[in-house]
Design a protein around this motif. Structure first.
Motif, short mmCIF file in Angstrom:
data_model
loop_
_atom_site.label_atom_id
_atom_site.label_comp_id
_atom_site.label_asym_id
_atom_site.label_seq_id
_atom_site.Cartn_x
_atom_site.Cartn_y
_atom_site.Cartn_z
N GLN A 143 46.52 25.99 37.76
CA GLN A 143 47.05 27.32 38.05
C GLN A 143 47.31 28.10 36.75
N GLN A 144 47.88 27.37 35.77
CA GLN A 144 48.19 28.03 34.50
C GLN A 144 46.92 28.50 33.78
N ALA B 262 44.03 29.27 35.26
CA ALA B 262 43.49 30.41 36.01
C ALA B 262 44.28 31.67 35.66
N ARG B 263 45.61 31.53 35.60
CA ARG B 263 46.44 32.71 35.31
C ARG B 263 46.23 33.21 33.88
N ALA B 264 46.06 32.24 32.96
CA ALA B 264 45.83 32.65 31.57
C ALA B 264 44.54 33.47 31.47
N HIS B 265 43.58 33.20 32.37
CA HIS B 265 42.33 33.98 32.38
C HIS B 265 42.50 35.30 33.10
N GLY B 266 43.65 35.50 33.72
CA GLY B 266 43.86 36.73 34.48
C GLY B 266 43.57 36.55 35.96
N GLY B 267 43.37 35.31 36.39
CA GLY B 267 43.08 35.03 37.80
C GLY B 267 44.21 34.26 38.46
N ASP B 268 43.89 33.55 39.53
CA ASP B 268 44.92 32.76 40.21
C ASP B 268 44.25 31.70 41.09
N ALA C 257 47.74 37.39 31.05
CA ALA C 257 48.61 37.70 32.19
C ALA C 257 49.90 38.32 31.69
#
Lengths: 939, 122
Positions: free
Chosen positions: A385-386, A388-394, A418
């Motif tokens: 999750q982290q 994906a979020r670091a890439h701007g996703g989820d 993010a």
């Protein structure tokens, strides 16, 4: 002494204002006692306020021999007050005899100084049914209590009770603040240990876990390269597999630690192809899971800019997860690149996740819970999750009986950061309360309106009434025909002379006539306050024809004005004495016009220093630059009022967090006359609020840390156990066949031991923090234990070129935990060998009276001042991380073990250089511990 | 054996150091192991021919890998010897880049990969 009639009100106002300024129980008591002394010549007194427990607590007393018995108003010490409270009304005693008759026990006791109290009164302070406090006054002479005095006290009781309640609230707030501070302080220790752990883990855990692991795997690779013997390749590949599993765990731990440290997941985005990344990950997983079926489908353009290593982790985690929980079925991976801006990755299997587990799925360290305690750190999905979020996703998950489970990762085609950020919750209830207060104030002002009633009549040149309007009947009470032809002195009070009326007419002959205010009489003799305008009326030739007189009844207005004056005076007193709020007026341009005590206390300026200055003085530079003060004034002028919360600057330049209400003031014509500004210093409140947030964060950090240590140590143990078992079996098989390979494996075995020790140390810390560190005492000879450990460490000492010089005076018999004692000696000696390499190390064990003293002295660099304080702390260390690894747990454990045995541990610089560690243990079981073998739980 | 086939291993972990020395000797190299950066400098400044490659750990007592590399680069006679950084540090790639290392390998080591790197330089 009796109060002069009519002077009650001002004194009460003064007392009320003084009460409003009291912030503590002591200050409130001072106000009450001073009033009693000054206004009523009381010679003694006590003031009690309601406490948290629902009783009363003494705040202050004067002229009485106060002892511990006085802490609460008991029937024994303060029977009059106790009775007044019980009856809910004041009691009055005009002489000592009256007291003695009512309370014979008190008169007989020696509690009161004989003859000093000759009269007394006791007043309970009730707010509705609630007892807020009570006070009693004593008088040196017998005295009566006049009705107006009793009334005065009865009226004084209400503001007293209000003040008591306010003080109680203040003190409760202060107590809460103190408690929060205390808890906060206690947490600081734990928190700094957590911070040290995080820092340590980031650099050292990697090193300390990976190095032995690396050693094992290097040795195993070497052994397997040499041996082409079929029977050995399988166990060796198992060793490597276990090692890789541990290695992955360590990587996850490091990612987790980094995220916890707030550093996030570092990304190195570059042009990548999702299909290629997925293919690699699937190939690797299929190797590790023989027989696993993973289908890869894709649509659209799989290209974008991402960190391919990190995305590979996402695929490995999600597909690995899907294989593990997929109920043996196939796993499907779909890549959808049909949209231009974003891509979707779906990983689907046939398994089902119970709906109650779904919200917890991405929480760190929940692996054990989710899988019924079988394997995994529970960090994989969290890290996925982290990333994906670091890439701007989820990442999202859906699960159902029919559809199975699908993890969907959304990714922007080009990785972005993010955003984050939190806001402080608004202080709504406080604002609403203040708004209501302001509205009622404005209503009060609106009440004060003028009464418009006129009597208009004409007088002839001699002052006799010639004509009238109907108003005269309303105002003067005369019927019209009763006044015609009568002299206007008729309207004056009976004691006024006719000359006064004539004088007024004469004065009215001037150009503008005469405007006056004064008492006038009605027909029934009653008086009213009148505004009288008299103008002469002249004929065309200028001759005097008579006078026109306009009379207005201003009695109501006068009363209202008086009330307003009183109210304004009260209000001014109140405003001036308010300490918690800075309340001041501004002119329409924003210059300060008034300045109350609260403003002085809050902002630090004296009235003379600030009156006439512009409010922009109170704003920080950045607010001044963008004209925030000007904008707020304009907004208040436009909307009537404006609220703001933000930083303001005191005279000394320091900042405070303020809650500000700015209200526009307008005259009846709507013209802006200025502004009222109320400022409250919320710094304390904000600090408290921040502390609460920090507290919650700290508790969470500590909870996570403890869970972390526990999970880490347990989870790492599992693959290590398998690995060690394989090596042991291999060693047995190798003994005769190949000595060189056997030597490789022995090295691997030793590294495995080191790893196991490290993990045990982590487990110890986790047990200590969870209070499960138990001693197993058995009778033993400590000299023997020390000797054994010493022999065991001789090879290490020899490698480090340390001579071990021992002086053990044995036997030293006592009851200790053998394993823990070995740990103490091992840790101290290893430490000495690590830091004192190349020099002799002295170990001594001697008995001093009731205790045994173990000393280990090295000749290393000693301990610098900076690290001395933290050397016994968890994860403390005496040397830079770059040079010495280790978790920094050794000395911490030594001290905790010594303490658990009722002893102490210390470390100091030895005279002549080097470090000297001393452990003192009681020979007999101390009172800390019960019978032999008792388990002592550490708190 | 000439310096062309000599590899210097700077590694404080005894097991790893000895295993690597043994592995490289098995693979036909003249491998020498030292415990920290200080010993490595001593060795390099000694009479023996310089190695074709240095395998460098980062976290070591006395003189760590970063300090060693700085000293090495300051010495014109030693600066040209390529270095392979081997570390348990998470950021081994970044560290290696900062140290202008020829290559980097994370721990746990894959011997085949180490051999590939060595073959490129020796």
């Amino acid at each position: 002494m009796s109060l002069p009639a009519g002077s009650c009100l001002p004194d009460l106002q003064e007392a009320t204002a003084a009460l409003a300024g009291a912030l503590t129980g002591g200050e409130l008591a001072d106000v009450v006692l001073s009033m009693g002394q000054r206004l009523f010549a009381a010679t003694a007194g006590v003031v009690y306020l309601a406490d948290e427990a629902g009783g009363l607590t003494l705040q202050k007393g004067r002229g009485l021999p106060l002892s511990a018995d006085w802490r609460a108003p008991s029937p024994a010490t303060m029977p009059a007050l106790a009775e007044a409270i019980a009856r809910g009304e004041p009691l009055w005693f005009e002489s000592w005899l009256a007291v003695a008759e009512r309370y014979p026990a008190l008169a007989a006791s020696e509690g009161l100084p004989a003859g000093q109290i000759q009269a007394a009164m006791a007043m309970p302070l009730f707010l509705g049914p609630r007892l807020a406090g009570a006070f009693a006054l004593g008088f040196g002479r017998p005295r009566g209590f006049a009705a107006d005095e009793r009334r005065w006290f009865a009226r004084f009781a209400h503001p007293c009770a209000l003040a008591a309640e306010r003080v109680a609230r203040h003190e409760a707030e202060r107590r809460a603040a103190r408690q929060a501070e205390e808890t906060h302080r206690r947490l600081v220790d734990e928190l700094s240990a957590t911070v040290r752990l995080n820092e340590t883990l980031a650099g050292v855990l990697a090193h300390d876990l990976r190095n032995p692991l690396s050693a094992i795997m290097t040795a195993a690779q070497l052994a397997s390269r040499r041996n082409r013997v079929e029977e050995l390749t399988k166990p060796l590949s198992r060793i490597l597999h276990s090692g890789e599993r541990m290695s992955r765990m360590v990587s996850q731990l490091l990612d987790f630690t980094r995220i916890r440290l707030g550093e996030g997941v570092p990304l190195e985005p570059r042009p990548s192809d999702l299909r290629v990344i997925a293919r690699h990950a699937i190939d690797e997983l299929e190797l590790a899971h023989p027989g696993a079926v993973v289908q890869l489908e894709h649509r659209g353009d799989p290209g974008g800019t991402w960190d391919d290593d990190r995305l590979s982790q996402i695929f490995s985690n999600l597909i690995g997860n899907a294989l593990q929980h997929g109920a043996g079925g196939a796993v499907t991976v779909r890549i959808d690149g049909t949209a231009s801006q974003a891509l979707r990755i779906e990983v689907q299997n046939a398994g089902t996740i119970p709906s109650e587990l779904i919200p917890k799925l991405f929480e760190p360290l929940t692996g054990g819970e989710r899988r019924g305690g079988r394997g995994g750190l529970g960090l994989g999905l969290f890290i996925t999750q982290q990333i994906a979020r670091a890439h701007g996703g989820d990442v999202l998950v859906e699960s159902g009986e029919v559809t199975g489970t699908t993890f969907t990762v959304s990714l922007p085609r080009i990785a972005s950061g993010a955003p984050g950020g939190t806001a402080l919750p608004a202080q709504r209830p406080l604002r609403e309360a203040r708004e209501r207060a302001w509205q009622s104030e404005q209503r009060m002002r609106l009440l004060i309106e003028t009464i418009r009633d006129y009597a208009i009549f004409m007088l002839d040149p001699q002052g006799r009434v010639s004509s009238w309007n109907p108003g005269i009947e309303r105002i003067h009470g005369f019927a019209a025909d009763e006044v015609v032809g009568r002299h206007c002195s008729l309207f004056y009070p009976p004691d006024a002379e006719k000359a006064r009326a004539d004088e007024a007419l004469t004065l009215a002959l001037g150009e503008n006539g005469l405007e006056e205010e004064g008492w006038r009489a009605r027909k029934d003799g009653s008086l009213f306050w009148a505004s009288v305008v008299t103008r002469p009326i002249r004929g065309t030739e200028g001759g005097l024809m008579g006078y026109a007189q306009v009379v207005r009844d201003l009695t109501e207005r006068r009363r209202a004005q008086q009330r307003l004056q009183e109210s304004e005076q009260r209000f001014r007193l109140l405003v001036e004495s308010v300490r918690d709020y800075a309340i001041f007026m501004l002119d329409p341009e924003g210059r300060v016009q008034t300045w109350n005590l609260g403003a002085q206390l809050t902002k630090g300026y004296l009235p003379a220093e600030i009156i006439g200055e512009h409010i922009s003085r109170f704003y920080p530079d950045e607010d001044r630059k963008n004209d925030k003060p000007g904008r707020l004034l304009a907004q208040a002028a436009e909307q009537g009022r404006v609220e703001d919360e933000g930083w303001r600057v005191r005279k000394d330049g320091s900042r405070f967090w303020a809650d500000v209400v700015l209200t526009a003031l307008r005259d009846p014509s709507g013209q802006l006359t200025g502004f009222a500004k109320v400022t409250r210093d919320l710094t304390d409140r904000r600090t408290l609020e921040n502390q609460r947030v920090e507290l919650a964060q700290a508790q969470e950090a500590i909870r996570l840390r403890d869970g972390f240590l526990h999970v880490v140590s347990h989870e790492l143990k599992t693959p290590l156990a398998g690995l060690q078992l394989q090596i042991e079996a291999l060693l047995k098989a190798m003994e005769v066949k190949d000595t060189k390979t056997a030597a490789n494996l022995e090295r691997a075995w030793r590294s495995g031991d080191r790893l196991a020790e490290l993990i045990e140390a982590l487990l110890d810390v986790s047990q200590l923090t969870n209070g499960r560190f138990a001693l197993q005492r058995t009778p033993l000879d400590l000299a023997e234990v020390v000797g054994e450990v010493l022999e065991g460490l001789r090879p290490n000492a020899a490698t480090a070129k340390c001579e071990l010089v021992a002086r053990l005076e044995g036997p030293v018999s006592g009851s200790w935990d053998r394993v823990r004692m070995e740990q103490v000696v091992t840790n101290l000696l290893s430490n000495a060998i690590k830091y004192g390499a190349g020099k002799p190390i002295e170990i001594s064990l001697v008995t001093h009276g009731p205790e045994v003293v173990l000393e280990v002295r090295d000749q290393g660099p000693g301990i610098s001042e900076e690290v001395m304080g933290q050397i016994f702390q968890r994860f403390g260390r005496g040397a830079p991380i770059a040079n010495y690894g280790g978790l920094g747990l050794g000395l911490y454990l030594v001290r905790e073990i010594a303490r658990a045995h009722g002893g102490t541990a210390s470390l100091e610089n030895a005279p002549g250089g080097g470090a000297l560690a001393t452990v003192r243990l009681p020979l007999a079981l101390t009172d800390l511990v019960g019978a032999e073998g008792t388990r002592r739980e550490l708190q | 054996m000439t310096g062309a086939h000599r590899v210097l291993i700077v590694e404080d972990d005894e097991t790893i150091r000895e295993s690597l020395v043994e592995f490289l000797e098995d693979s036909g190299y003249d491998a020498v192991g030292v415990v920290h950066g200080g010993e490595a400098l001593e060795k390099l400044q000694g009479p023996e021919p310089p190695p074709c490659l240095i395998v460098l750990d980062l976290m070591m007592p006395v003189m760590d890998g970063v300090s060693f590399r700085r000293r090495q680069l300051e010495d014109p006679r030693l600066a040209a010897i390529p270095v392979v950084v081997v570390s348990a540090y998470q950021e081994v790639a970044r560290k290696a880049h900062e140290l202008s290392a020829a290559a980097h390998l994370p721990k746990p080591l894959k011997l085949t990969e180490l051999l590939k790197v060595i073959q490129q330089h020796c």
